[in-house]
Design a protein around this motif. Structure first.
Motif, mmCIF file in Angstrom:
data_model
loop_
_atom_site.group_PDB
_atom_site.id
_atom_site.type_symbol
_atom_site.label_atom_id
_atom_site.label_comp_id
_atom_site.label_asym_id
_atom_site.label_seq_id
_atom_site.Cartn_x
_atom_site.Cartn_y
_atom_site.Cartn_z
ATOM 1 N N GLN A 146 -6.782 -12.538 10.522
ATOM 2 C CA GLN A 146 -5.597 -12.833 11.323
ATOM 3 C C GLN A 146 -5.028 -11.594 12.011
ATOM 4 N N GLY A 147 -5.618 -10.423 11.747
ATOM 5 C CA GLY A 147 -5.181 -9.186 12.389
ATOM 6 C C GLY A 147 -4.187 -8.368 11.585
ATOM 7 N N ALA A 148 -3.842 -8.801 10.382
ATOM 8 C CA ALA A 148 -2.919 -8.037 9.537
ATOM 9 C C ALA A 148 -3.663 -6.846 8.938
ATOM 10 N N TRP A 149 -3.003 -5.686 8.924
ATOM 11 C CA TRP A 149 -3.603 -4.448 8.410
ATOM 12 C C TRP A 149 -3.157 -4.187 6.983
ATOM 13 N N PHE A 150 -4.064 -3.559 6.225
ATOM 14 C CA PHE A 150 -3.807 -3.209 4.836
ATOM 15 C C PHE A 150 -4.349 -1.817 4.555
ATOM 16 N N ARG A 151 -3.720 -1.165 3.579
ATOM 17 C CA ARG A 151 -4.244 0.085 3.034
ATOM 18 C C ARG A 151 -4.464 -0.164 1.550
ATOM 19 N N ALA A 152 -5.691 0.028 1.100
ATOM 20 C CA ALA A 152 -6.040 -0.165 -0.301
ATOM 21 C C ALA A 152 -6.094 1.199 -0.976
ATOM 22 N N HIS A 153 -5.427 1.306 -2.119
ATOM 23 C CA HIS A 153 -5.404 2.533 -2.922
ATOM 24 C C HIS A 153 -6.127 2.232 -4.225
ATOM 25 N N GLY A 154 -7.028 3.130 -4.647
ATOM 26 C CA GLY A 154 -7.753 2.841 -5.868
ATOM 27 C C GLY A 154 -8.311 4.049 -6.570
ATOM 28 N N ASN A 155 -8.833 3.758 -7.753
ATOM 29 C CA ASN A 155 -9.507 4.745 -8.594
ATOM 30 C C ASN A 155 -10.818 4.140 -9.055
ATOM 31 N N GLU A 156 -11.835 4.986 -9.181
ATOM 32 C CA GLU A 156 -13.131 4.550 -9.683
ATOM 33 C C GLU A 156 -13.595 5.521 -10.757
ATOM 34 N N ASN A 157 -14.270 4.970 -11.744
ATOM 35 C CA ASN A 157 -14.961 5.762 -12.759
ATOM 36 C C ASN A 157 -16.440 5.455 -12.620
ATOM 37 N N TRP A 158 -17.246 6.494 -12.516
ATOM 38 C CA TRP A 158 -18.689 6.351 -12.293
ATOM 39 C C TRP A 158 -19.453 7.012 -13.429
#
Length: 160
Positions: A101-113
């Motif tokens: 629909q054109g809405a913008w998002f910013r995703a914040h995250g952490n990963e363990n590898w």
């Protein structure tokens, strides 16, 4: 051309330089938005937790990423090394995307590898939160499907 189970340098045990390089290579691969290419960085039986999804193996990774990038349009990602020891790396990341629909998002995250001796990831645990943003608040503007330019600021420099 990389074969499916070829070693993926840098290899553990990681030092600051090799862990930083591993993180940047992962970022570049994910920014390609090519599920088959990305999946080659993982062992054939790699285990993932991504938000509330649990999956295992390259075919599941490819399916997951195909669906992800169909929904998360104009995806651009920055990863930053958080910590490392032996064959493990922790990263924090931010990516921007828009929905259909054109809405913008910013995703914040952490990963363990966790990695095997050949530098393939055996485990990936990701915790991610999305925040709606205005299009004018976007900070990631490099060409879609390509690596972040080397002179583009990282997360710390952007205050993220």
């Amino acid at each position: 051309m990389t074969t499916p189970d070829a070693p993926r340098p840098p290899l553990p045990p990681f030092d600051l330089a090799s862990a930083t390089e591993k993180v940047r290579r992962a970022e570049d691969a994910w920014n390609s938005r090519d599920p088959e290419k990305v999946a080659l960085a993982y062992t054939p039986d790699s285990r993932w937790r991504n938000r509330s999804s649990f999956l295992q193996g390259r075919p599941a990774i490819i399916d997951f990423l195909t669906e992800k990038w169909a929904a998360e349009q104009e995806y651009r990602l920055i990863k930053e090394l958080w910590a490392f020891a032996g064959a493990r790396i922790a990263v924090r990341f931010v990516y921007e995307w828009r929905d259909a629909q054109g809405a913008w998002f910013r995703a914040h995250g952490n990963e363990n590898w966790a990695f095997d001796a050949d530098g393939l990831m055996t485990d990936r645990h990701a915790s991610i939160n999305d925040v709606a943003i205005a299009a004018a608040d976007r900070r990631f503007h490099w060409p879609l499907g390509g690596a972040r330019p080397r002179d583009h600021p990282g997360l710390t420099q952007l205050g993220l």
